[in-house]
Design a protein around this motif. Structure first.
Motif, mmCIF file in Angstrom:
data_model
loop_
_atom_site.group_PDB
_atom_site.id
_atom_site.type_symbol
_atom_site.label_atom_id
_atom_site.label_comp_id
_atom_site.label_asym_id
_atom_site.label_seq_id
_atom_site.Cartn_x
_atom_site.Cartn_y
_atom_site.Cartn_z
ATOM 1 N N ARG A 361 0.761 -1.343 0.059
ATOM 2 C CA ARG A 361 0.294 0.086 -0.312
ATOM 3 C C ARG A 361 0.863 0.987 0.440
ATOM 4 O O ARG A 361 1.736 1.665 1.122
ATOM 5 C CB ARG A 361 -1.161 -0.001 1.275
ATOM 6 C CG ARG A 361 -2.110 -1.289 1.155
ATOM 7 C CD ARG A 361 -3.190 -1.436 2.174
ATOM 8 N NE ARG A 361 -4.086 -1.721 2.363
ATOM 9 C CZ ARG A 361 -5.185 -2.151 1.510
ATOM 10 N NH1 ARG A 361 -5.202 -0.928 0.661
ATOM 11 N NH2 ARG A 361 -5.600 -3.026 1.833
ATOM 12 N N PRO A 362 0.550 1.921 -0.958
ATOM 13 C CA PRO A 362 1.408 2.956 -1.135
ATOM 14 C C PRO A 362 1.302 4.458 0.086
ATOM 15 O O PRO A 362 0.546 4.143 0.469
ATOM 16 C CB PRO A 362 1.352 3.498 -2.472
ATOM 17 C CG PRO A 362 0.190 3.639 -2.602
ATOM 18 C CD PRO A 362 0.426 2.071 -2.275
ATOM 19 N N THR A 363 2.386 4.793 0.558
ATOM 20 C CA THR A 363 2.012 5.914 1.932
ATOM 21 C C THR A 363 2.964 6.835 0.910
ATOM 22 O O THR A 363 2.622 8.416 2.539
ATOM 23 C CB THR A 363 2.715 4.855 3.186
ATOM 24 O OG1 THR A 363 4.391 4.990 3.014
ATOM 25 C CG2 THR A 363 1.893 3.705 3.625
ATOM 26 N N LYS A 364 3.316 7.067 0.169
ATOM 27 C CA LYS A 364 4.146 8.678 -0.493
ATOM 28 C C LYS A 364 3.590 8.845 -2.051
ATOM 29 O O LYS A 364 2.784 7.830 -2.493
ATOM 30 C CB LYS A 364 5.768 8.220 -0.588
ATOM 31 C CG LYS A 364 6.001 8.102 0.814
ATOM 32 C CD LYS A 364 7.301 8.364 0.591
ATOM 33 C CE LYS A 364 8.183 7.716 2.220
ATOM 34 N NZ LYS A 364 9.533 8.075 2.292
ATOM 35 N N GLU A 368 7.827 11.199 -4.359
ATOM 36 C CA GLU A 368 8.142 11.065 -3.041
ATOM 37 C C GLU A 368 9.118 9.466 -3.573
ATOM 38 O O GLU A 368 9.575 9.282 -3.031
ATOM 39 C CB GLU A 368 7.993 11.212 -2.244
ATOM 40 C CG GLU A 368 7.571 12.385 -1.714
ATOM 41 C CD GLU A 368 8.572 13.162 -1.569
ATOM 42 O OE1 GLU A 368 9.548 12.969 -0.965
ATOM 43 O OE2 GLU A 368 8.836 14.608 -2.054
ATOM 44 N N ARG A 369 8.193 8.457 -4.141
ATOM 45 C CA ARG A 369 8.195 7.161 -4.286
ATOM 46 C C ARG A 369 8.474 6.979 -5.694
ATOM 47 O O ARG A 369 9.900 5.862 -5.890
ATOM 48 C CB ARG A 369 7.001 6.395 -4.756
ATOM 49 C CG ARG A 369 6.024 6.044 -3.370
ATOM 50 C CD ARG A 369 5.081 5.166 -4.435
ATOM 51 N NE ARG A 369 3.833 6.322 -4.256
ATOM 52 C CZ ARG A 369 2.750 5.946 -5.195
ATOM 53 N NH1 ARG A 369 2.729 4.391 -4.940
ATOM 54 N NH2 ARG A 369 2.044 6.399 -5.057
ATOM 55 N N VAL A 374 15.429 6.589 -8.611
ATOM 56 C CA VAL A 374 16.853 7.800 -8.844
ATOM 57 C C VAL A 374 17.661 7.490 -7.990
ATOM 58 O O VAL A 374 18.950 7.630 -8.740
ATOM 59 C CB VAL A 374 15.874 9.510 -8.706
ATOM 60 C CG1 VAL A 374 17.461 10.294 -9.294
ATOM 61 C CG2 VAL A 374 14.634 9.507 -10.324
ATOM 62 N N LYS A 375 17.731 7.158 -6.156
ATOM 63 C CA LYS A 375 18.750 7.096 -5.982
ATOM 64 C C LYS A 375 19.577 5.669 -6.319
ATOM 65 O O LYS A 375 21.049 5.963 -6.366
ATOM 66 C CB LYS A 375 17.905 6.528 -4.398
ATOM 67 C CG LYS A 375 19.570 6.460 -4.002
ATOM 68 C CD LYS A 375 18.696 6.101 -2.517
ATOM 69 C CE LYS A 375 20.465 6.060 -1.326
ATOM 70 N NZ LYS A 375 20.067 5.070 0.009
ATOM 71 N N TYR A 376 18.821 4.686 -6.593
ATOM 72 C CA TYR A 376 19.620 3.694 -7.329
ATOM 73 C C TYR A 376 20.724 3.971 -8.737
ATOM 74 O O TYR A 376 21.495 3.772 -8.755
ATOM 75 C CB TYR A 376 18.705 2.698 -7.388
ATOM 76 C CG TYR A 376 19.010 1.353 -6.568
ATOM 77 C CD1 TYR A 376 19.349 0.232 -6.646
ATOM 78 C CD2 TYR A 376 17.854 1.565 -5.616
ATOM 79 C CE1 TYR A 376 19.082 -1.092 -4.870
ATOM 80 C CE2 TYR A 376 17.823 1.336 -4.214
ATOM 81 C CZ TYR A 376 18.051 -0.601 -4.192
ATOM 82 O OH TYR A 376 18.221 -0.569 -3.158
ATOM 83 N N MET A 377 19.451 4.791 -9.561
ATOM 84 C CA MET A 377 20.344 5.713 -10.117
ATOM 85 C C MET A 377 21.437 6.237 -10.491
ATOM 86 O O MET A 377 22.369 6.004 -11.779
ATOM 87 C CB MET A 377 19.699 6.030 -11.655
ATOM 88 C CG MET A 377 18.118 5.089 -11.634
ATOM 89 S SD MET A 377 16.778 6.361 -12.960
ATOM 90 C CE MET A 377 17.238 6.529 -14.173
ATOM 91 N N LEU A 424 6.105 3.867 -14.408
ATOM 92 C CA LEU A 424 6.874 4.647 -13.694
ATOM 93 C C LEU A 424 6.624 3.439 -11.893
ATOM 94 O O LEU A 424 7.656 3.412 -11.208
ATOM 95 C CB LEU A 424 7.130 5.675 -13.245
ATOM 96 C CG LEU A 424 7.356 6.273 -12.273
ATOM 97 C CD1 LEU A 424 9.739 6.057 -12.444
ATOM 98 C CD2 LEU A 424 7.905 8.181 -12.869
ATOM 99 N N ASP A 425 5.400 3.354 -11.484
ATOM 100 C CA ASP A 425 5.046 3.066 -10.862
ATOM 101 C C ASP A 425 4.837 1.481 -10.010
ATOM 102 O O ASP A 425 5.848 1.562 -9.472
ATOM 103 C CB ASP A 425 2.880 3.483 -10.352
ATOM 104 C CG ASP A 425 3.063 4.585 -10.352
ATOM 105 O OD1 ASP A 425 3.134 4.740 -9.548
ATOM 106 O OD2 ASP A 425 1.357 4.391 -10.530
ATOM 107 N N ALA A 426 4.874 0.610 -11.137
ATOM 108 C CA ALA A 426 5.551 -0.828 -10.809
ATOM 109 C C ALA A 426 7.194 -0.144 -10.770
ATOM 110 O O ALA A 426 7.507 -1.441 -9.739
ATOM 111 C CB ALA A 426 4.765 -1.665 -11.913
ATOM 112 N N LEU A 427 7.945 -0.004 -11.360
ATOM 113 C CA LEU A 427 9.533 -0.046 -11.139
ATOM 114 C C LEU A 427 9.964 0.201 -9.542
ATOM 115 O O LEU A 427 10.510 0.258 -9.012
ATOM 116 C CB LEU A 427 10.315 1.407 -12.632
ATOM 117 C CG LEU A 427 11.458 1.318 -11.929
ATOM 118 C CD1 LEU A 427 12.100 -0.320 -11.918
ATOM 119 C CD2 LEU A 427 12.269 2.172 -12.579
#
Length: 454
Positions: A361-364, A368-369, A374-377, A424-427
């Motif tokens: 369940r998304p909380t953000k 924000e998700r 992007v951090k991993y990229m 993007l949501d799925a990723l």
């Protein structure tokens, strides 16, 4: 800095002698002075953050309050924006509380001894513009114009009017940084080469009320696109680059082949973002964990009503290639989402009884998700596999995913202007799950391990 005589005359009569403008603002910044002395009907002041736009708008609104029938109106998009500490309405109280101007809390209006008025308003919803249908105004100011729609601006512009013998100039004034839902139309109206309206760029480095070096350092902490917009007043970035990563930076993570064997793939996870209403698509991604980071190995988008066979075929393909361990679904709020999850869980486990099925369940917000992705990229630990045989595919999903990375935005109104970022949501949920599996922060994620299936 010296000004032409005509500007000096305006500043002297309308600013320096104006008892409602505080003493420390009677010598406006050079760009503020150009804005205040411009008597053309429409002028935009903005670009860089911290250039004194709100102060300039408030000064401009107060310039003719000695005229009995003068009426001015200042807007922010929401009442909350108006009422924040330091915001333009709050600032008016700092300037006017100890003067002979009278405040009406009910009407959000200052009334001056001459009979002139300065009112504060907001246009949170499109229909709110009709609240001013009968207004006759000499001055209308928009603080952060790119937060408004073009139709709100043009409708209020039609409320700017006066009698034939009235000497008060009609002025439509705005201050704004680049970005926001109105970026496109504001740029076209004021900034583009085809515009014949005046745009006065603001400059935070001339603002004597700021600690300029410290303010610049704070702006440097922003993501690249926001930094270019707010620190440098750049109007040319909106969709060419995203707020979290540039297009060229994202495209640098595309690889044409997956460099690991099935045995070398540590973990494969299928992430599913089920379609909602309207034009949403069901998005599937296959994400591999390797010793070198994460690889987006495959993607698919489905919009048919009967997609069960194609979803099962996608999962079977990943099992054959990578020995898939689990499938994760995102659950949106509401009972229908829970029902849909149970339906898909039963269907998938009837075909693949050894697969683990998870729900999240998304909380953000979507924006924000996306930060974790992007951090991993940025750490060079996420790559997108675009196989050569698919490069001619008209529905090439890696390209779609990159586009979604560019337009994801914290403003829900901006997101409404684009297709739902299903891939993007799925990723994002796949990356989140892989990250949690790696760090073992959640109990249900700890169930993912290297144990063999029966």
């Amino acid at each position: 800095m010296s000004f032409p005589q005509n500007m000096m005359n305006i500043l002297k009569e309308r600013i320096i002698k104006n008892k409602y403008i505080p003493t420390d603002h009677k010598k406006p910044l050079p760009t503020q002075a150009r804005f205040l002395c411009n008597m053309k009907e429409e002028v935009l002041f903005g670009g860089q953050a911290g250039g004194g736009k709100s102060d300039a708008l408030l000064m401009a609104a107060l310039m003719f309050v000695d005229y009995p029938d003068y009426q001015a109106l200042l807007f922010r998009r929401t009442f909350r924006d108006l009422d924040l500490p330091g915001a333009i309405m709050n600032r008016s109280h700092e300037w006017l509380n100890n003067t002979d101007a009278q405040w009406s809390e009910k009407k959000k209006r200052w009334t001056f001894p001459s009979g002139a008025t300065l009112t504060f308003g907001h246009l949170q919803f499109e229909k709110d513009k009709y609240s001013y249908q009968g207004a006759e105004l000499h001055f209308i100011g928009f603080d952060e114009l790119t937060q408004f729609t073009e139709s709100q601006y043009t409708y209020l512009h039609s409320r700017l009017r006066k009698g034939a013998d009235n000497p008060i100039p009609l002025r439509m004034r705005a201050g704004s940084n680049p970005g926001g839902i109105g970026h496109g139309w504001v740029k076209e109206r004021f900034i583009s080469e085809n515009s014949n309206l005046d745009y006065i760029p603001s400059n935070y480095t001339e603002n004597k009320y700021l600690n300029i070096e410290e303010y610049g350092r704070q702006l440097d902490k922003l993501p690249r696109a926001e930094r270019l917009q707010l620190k440098y007043g750049n109007w040319d970035l909106l969709l060419e680059d995203g707020l979290l990563i540039t297009r060229s930076e994202a495209e640098a993570h595309i690889v044409t082949d997956y460099p690991y064997t099935k045995e070398e793939t540590l973990l494969n996870l299928v992430s599913v973002d089920l379609a909602g209403e309207g034009k949403d698509k069901t998005a599937l991604i296959s994400l591999n964990k390797t010793s070198n980071g994460l690889y987006l190995a495959d993607t698919q988008q489905l919009q048919d009503s009967k997609i069960e066979a194609r979803v099962l075929a996608f999962i079977q393909k990943q099992i054959d290639l990578y020995n898939t361990y689990g499938v994760v679904f995102e659950l949106e709020p509401g009972s229908n989402s829970e029902y849909s999850y149970r339906y898909w869980k039963n269907l998938i486990q009837s075909q693949f009884p050894n697969l683990l099925i998870y729900k999240m369940r998304p909380t953000k917000s979507k924006f924000e998700r996306t930060r974790l992705t992007v951090k991993y990229m940025n750490l060079n630990q996420l790559f997108f596999v675009e196989r050569k045989e698919r490069q001619a595919d008209k529905e090439l999903d890696v390209t779609t995913l990159i586009n979604q990375l560019m337009y994801v935005n914290p403003d829900p109104e901006v997101m409404k202007q684009h297709p739902s970022p299903d891939l993007l949501d799925a990723l994002n949920q796949g990356v989140y799950y892989m990250d949690q599996w790696t760090t073992s922060k959640r109990k249900n994620v700890r169930r993912i391990n290297y144990r063999k299936k029966k």
